[in-house]
Design an enzyme around this catalytic site. Sequence first.
Site, PDB file in Angstrom:
ATOM      1  N   SER A  18     -31.758  12.269 -11.990  1.00  0.00           N
ATOM      2  CA  SER A  18     -30.842  11.611 -13.249  1.00  0.00           C
ATOM      3  C   SER A  18     -30.976  10.284 -13.203  1.00  0.00           C
ATOM      4  CB  SER A  18     -29.291  12.065 -12.510  1.00  0.00           C
ATOM      5  OG  SER A  18     -28.400  11.339 -13.663  1.00  0.00           O
ATOM      6  N   SER A  56     -29.201  12.725 -16.164  1.00  0.00           N
ATOM      7  CA  SER A  56     -28.701  11.382 -16.598  1.00  0.00           C
ATOM      8  C   SER A  56     -27.268  11.328 -17.335  1.00  0.00           C
ATOM      9  CB  SER A  56     -29.537  10.744 -17.623  1.00  0.00           C
ATOM     10  OG  SER A  56     -31.006  10.903 -17.042  1.00  0.00           O
ATOM     11  N   ASP A  99     -29.153   6.851 -14.407  1.00  0.00           N
ATOM     12  CA  ASP A  99     -27.555   6.703 -14.727  1.00  0.00           C
ATOM     13  C   ASP A  99     -27.553   5.267 -14.975  1.00  0.00           C
ATOM     14  OD1 ASP A  99     -26.833   9.136 -13.975  1.00  0.00           O
ATOM     15  OD2 ASP A  99     -27.025   8.821 -11.529  1.00  0.00           O
TER      16      ASP A  99
END
Length: 342
Positions: free
Chosen positions: A264, A226, A266
């Site tokens: 991840s 992230s 984001d």
Amino acid sequence: MLLPVTDDNRLQSPRRVRELGVVVGTLPTGPLNAITDVPGVRVGQTTITGDGVNTGVTAIVPDGWEATLPAAVAVGNGYGKLIGTTQVDELGVIETPILLTGTLSTFRVADAFVSWLLDRDPRATSLNPVVGETNDGHLSDIRRRPITPAHVHAALDTASATLPQEGCAGAGTGTAALGFKAGIGTASRALTDGTVGVLVQANFSGVLTVLGRQVPAEPIDSDGNSCMIVVATDLPLDSRQLGRLARRAIFAMARVGSDYAPGSGDYAIAFTTSRTPSYADRDLRTPFQALTESVEEALLNSLTMARTTTGFQNHTAHAVPHDRISRQHQPADGRSSGRSAT
């Protein structure tokens, strides 16, 4: 070829990427080259280290949040926890500061944050705290959830308009990105009619890319883990236009080599300290450029300002070797290299 990383990296001092001869883009920075160049924006941090723990809290505190400020959230990949997003989407405002921390501490931070807010307003019966995270479990015993209300309150109460500490600080104490130790990074661009500033919590995968040149390393965690990006400005934008900025903040991650891994999360959240929107969409070109340049430079600062860190279960994340960056990006005549962000 993968970059060999050694303990020699422990000997280098943290330096911002401009000190290594890397100039991102063409627009001028603010005086501090930081999110705190935006008038009325302050940052406070609490850093927790030792006994297998490397984590903390970072608070972004804009003046006037009590009366709400225009804001927007953009999600690149939603594999994460960003508390408070639905109300920001619905109303187009934030009504609290923005806090960042480690994944499993998100909920403790939010609870402590609410207590801090209620103490400030005894009449409040509804609050929408905004708390984001990245997973620092490689370097920190994340299951311990060591953050207490005192840590949260300290980050909020000590927020200042000085240059925020970068690298291994606050919510970036235990994070890593692009195969190296990373953390908190910040940057800004000064425009004729205002300032755009960003702060990042970098913790994502890919191959580090500096002005188009790769600095490869062994991946630390292939799942991604992230990135949180906070965008501040004093430009008179409405929430829709702030959403356009926030989306481009996530786009800018590609400039430093993000692979946008499926694991991840984001996220970008953008706000303005101006409550009188008057900006024409046709005039957003330069703010978009300012935003892209600032995110790219902040992400690089998060790496070059970090120190090699050994943490939970003796895991180590090495700092990026500065000589690999300065040698590749410093021309023979000694002038700094640069690249237009248009």
